[in-house]
Design a protein around this motif. Sequence first.
Motif, PDB file in Angstrom:
ATOM      1  N   ALA A 109       0.849  -1.198   0.000  1.00 12.45           N
ATOM      2  CA  ALA A 109       0.000   0.000   0.000  1.00 12.45           C
ATOM      3  C   ALA A 109       0.882   1.244   0.000  1.00 12.45           C
ATOM      4  O   ALA A 109       1.979   1.247   0.577  1.00 12.45           O
ATOM      5  CB  ALA A 109      -0.910   0.006   1.224  1.00 12.45           C
ATOM      6  N   PRO A 110       0.446   2.335  -0.648  1.00 11.55           N
ATOM      7  CA  PRO A 110       1.282   3.542  -0.765  1.00 11.55           C
ATOM      8  C   PRO A 110       1.334   4.353   0.526  1.00 11.55           C
ATOM      9  O   PRO A 110       0.766   5.432   0.636  1.00 11.55           O
ATOM     10  CB  PRO A 110       0.593   4.320  -1.890  1.00 11.55           C
ATOM     11  CG  PRO A 110      -0.841   3.913  -1.805  1.00 11.55           C
ATOM     12  CD  PRO A 110      -0.820   2.463  -1.396  1.00 11.55           C
ATOM     13  N   LEU A 111       2.030   3.816   1.513  1.00 14.34           N
ATOM     14  CA  LEU A 111       2.217   4.496   2.796  1.00 14.34           C
ATOM     15  C   LEU A 111       3.592   5.166   2.795  1.00 14.34           C
ATOM     16  O   LEU A 111       4.621   4.492   2.770  1.00 14.34           O
ATOM     17  CB  LEU A 111       2.124   3.500   3.947  1.00 14.34           C
ATOM     18  CG  LEU A 111       0.741   2.920   4.245  1.00 14.34           C
ATOM     19  CD1 LEU A 111       0.867   1.721   5.174  1.00 14.34           C
ATOM     20  CD2 LEU A 111      -0.148   3.971   4.876  1.00 14.34           C
ATOM     21  N   ASN A 112       3.594   6.493   2.859  1.00 10.00           N
ATOM     22  CA  ASN A 112       4.851   7.236   2.864  1.00 10.00           C
ATOM     23  C   ASN A 112       5.238   7.700   4.266  1.00 10.00           C
ATOM     24  O   ASN A 112       6.428   7.781   4.586  1.00 10.00           O
ATOM     25  CB  ASN A 112       4.735   8.457   1.952  1.00 10.00           C
ATOM     26  CG  ASN A 112       4.339   8.081   0.540  1.00 10.00           C
ATOM     27  OD1 ASN A 112       4.804   7.074   0.012  1.00 10.00           O
ATOM     28  ND2 ASN A 112       3.458   8.861  -0.074  1.00 10.00           N
ATOM     29  N   GLU A 149       1.847  14.900   3.403  1.00 12.35           N
ATOM     30  CA  GLU A 149       2.323  15.739   2.299  1.00 12.35           C
ATOM     31  C   GLU A 149       1.429  15.631   1.070  1.00 12.35           C
ATOM     32  O   GLU A 149       1.488  16.469   0.175  1.00 12.35           O
ATOM     33  CB  GLU A 149       3.762  15.362   1.933  1.00 12.35           C
ATOM     34  CG  GLU A 149       4.782  15.707   3.016  1.00 12.35           C
ATOM     35  CD  GLU A 149       4.735  17.167   3.415  1.00 12.35           C
ATOM     36  OE1 GLU A 149       4.706  18.025   2.504  1.00 12.35           O
ATOM     37  OE2 GLU A 149       4.717  17.459   4.622  1.00 12.35           O
ATOM     38  N   GLN A 150       0.597  14.611   1.008  1.00 14.03           N
ATOM     39  CA  GLN A 150      -0.332  14.462  -0.111  1.00 14.03           C
ATOM     40  C   GLN A 150      -1.795  14.616   0.308  1.00 14.03           C
ATOM     41  O   GLN A 150      -2.695  14.524  -0.531  1.00 14.03           O
ATOM     42  CB  GLN A 150      -0.167  13.081  -0.756  1.00 14.03           C
ATOM     43  CG  GLN A 150       1.151  12.850  -1.441  1.00 14.03           C
ATOM     44  CD  GLN A 150       2.256  12.441  -0.488  1.00 14.03           C
ATOM     45  OE1 GLN A 150       2.017  11.732   0.497  1.00 14.03           O
ATOM     46  NE2 GLN A 150       3.468  12.885  -0.756  1.00 14.03           N
ATOM     47  N   ASN A 151      -2.033  14.845   1.603  1.00 11.19           N
ATOM     48  CA  ASN A 151      -3.405  14.826   2.124  1.00 11.19           C
ATOM     49  C   ASN A 151      -3.579  15.903   3.190  1.00 11.19           C
ATOM     50  O   ASN A 151      -3.525  15.627   4.390  1.00 11.19           O
ATOM     51  CB  ASN A 151      -3.728  13.444   2.698  1.00 11.19           C
ATOM     52  CG  ASN A 151      -3.626  12.346   1.661  1.00 11.19           C
ATOM     53  OD1 ASN A 151      -4.538  12.123   0.880  1.00 11.19           O
ATOM     54  ND2 ASN A 151      -2.485  11.662   1.636  1.00 11.19           N
ATOM     55  N   GLU A 171      -1.179  19.599  -0.743  1.00 17.72           N
ATOM     56  CA  GLU A 171      -2.417  19.648  -1.514  1.00 17.72           C
ATOM     57  C   GLU A 171      -2.988  18.246  -1.733  1.00 17.72           C
ATOM     58  O   GLU A 171      -2.244  17.288  -1.956  1.00 17.72           O
ATOM     59  CB  GLU A 171      -2.175  20.313  -2.865  1.00 17.72           C
ATOM     60  CG  GLU A 171      -1.898  21.801  -2.790  1.00 17.72           C
ATOM     61  CD  GLU A 171      -1.806  22.418  -4.172  1.00 17.72           C
ATOM     62  OE1 GLU A 171      -2.664  22.081  -5.037  1.00 17.72           O
ATOM     63  OE2 GLU A 171      -0.883  23.211  -4.398  1.00 17.72           O
ATOM     64  N   TRP A 172      -4.303  18.165  -1.652  1.00 14.04           N
ATOM     65  CA  TRP A 172      -5.010  16.907  -1.909  1.00 14.04           C
ATOM     66  C   TRP A 172      -5.364  16.849  -3.386  1.00 14.04           C
ATOM     67  O   TRP A 172      -6.137  17.675  -3.878  1.00 14.04           O
ATOM     68  CB  TRP A 172      -6.262  16.826  -1.051  1.00 14.04           C
ATOM     69  CG  TRP A 172      -6.990  15.515  -1.129  1.00 14.04           C
ATOM     70  CD1 TRP A 172      -6.545  14.305  -0.667  1.00 14.04           C
ATOM     71  CD2 TRP A 172      -8.289  15.277  -1.680  1.00 14.04           C
ATOM     72  NE1 TRP A 172      -7.493  13.334  -0.898  1.00 14.04           N
ATOM     73  CE2 TRP A 172      -8.575  13.905  -1.522  1.00 14.04           C
ATOM     74  CE3 TRP A 172      -9.239  16.101  -2.292  1.00 14.04           C
ATOM     75  CZ2 TRP A 172      -9.772  13.335  -1.954  1.00 14.04           C
ATOM     76  CZ3 TRP A 172     -10.432  15.537  -2.721  1.00 14.04           C
ATOM     77  CH2 TRP A 172     -10.677  14.165  -2.552  1.00 14.04           C
ATOM     78  N   ALA A 177      -0.291   9.724  -6.572  1.00 13.41           N
ATOM     79  CA  ALA A 177       0.307   8.705  -5.717  1.00 13.41           C
ATOM     80  C   ALA A 177       0.311   9.156  -4.261  1.00 13.41           C
ATOM     81  O   ALA A 177       0.718  10.272  -3.956  1.00 13.41           O
ATOM     82  CB  ALA A 177       1.730   8.413  -6.181  1.00 13.41           C
ATOM     83  N   GLY A 178      -0.148   8.295  -3.373  1.00 15.91           N
ATOM     84  CA  GLY A 178      -0.167   8.593  -1.942  1.00 15.91           C
ATOM     85  C   GLY A 178      -1.383   9.349  -1.464  1.00 15.91           C
ATOM     86  O   GLY A 178      -1.568   9.538  -0.263  1.00 15.91           O
TER      87      GLY A 178
END
Length: 216
Positions: A109-112, A149-151, A171-172, A177-178
Amino acid sequence: MKYLCLAISIICILSASALSHAEERSLPAECTYVVQTWNVDLKSSLQKQEVRHPYDEITSAETDPATGCTVCSEDQILVDLPPLQAFSVCHQLALRVRSLIRDLVRYGAPLNAVIGYRVIKSRGPVDGNGNRTGFSNHSFGTAIDINPEQNGLYDNCIDFGPQCRLIRGGEWKPGAAGTLEHNDDIVRSFKAAGFKWGGEIAGKQKDFMHFSLTGY
């Protein structure tokens, strides 16, 4: 969908194990934590303050009524799941969160980034100096932020659109990705495990990175 199935399958096991762990746990002697306070006039957090007192003198304000988790660092458990940076959550939720994050990482899963326990007064009434007086869910270790950083956290955002104002995080951008969305596997898995997603908050704020048991 595979992450969702994993989340559902572990809920019953984790609930029983968490209850057993809570019953066996001995209480610490002290309660210590470092707290920041959000100032609505400055729109920033004030200098951190260290708090220390006997554990048996914990106040109701320092305790989450929904879970019994406290703001004390002694009540938090470190979750270390490389390649993610380690984070902490309340001992009552640690087994559930660790197992869920572990399986999401394992299956790609795309977990950063995951952020858990941090003590800040960012809710409740405002005092005469513009300071919030109530602890956030993060303060009790009962909330986590994923991929901030993506949400980002937005205000003036009953429905997402150009009028929404980004106040924290990145920014959402749906599809990027993410980015977390209501129908993706990370959000669905956390909701299946009993968490509510900040992207579905009713009202003027949307907190797309945020998951908690109570939804705020």
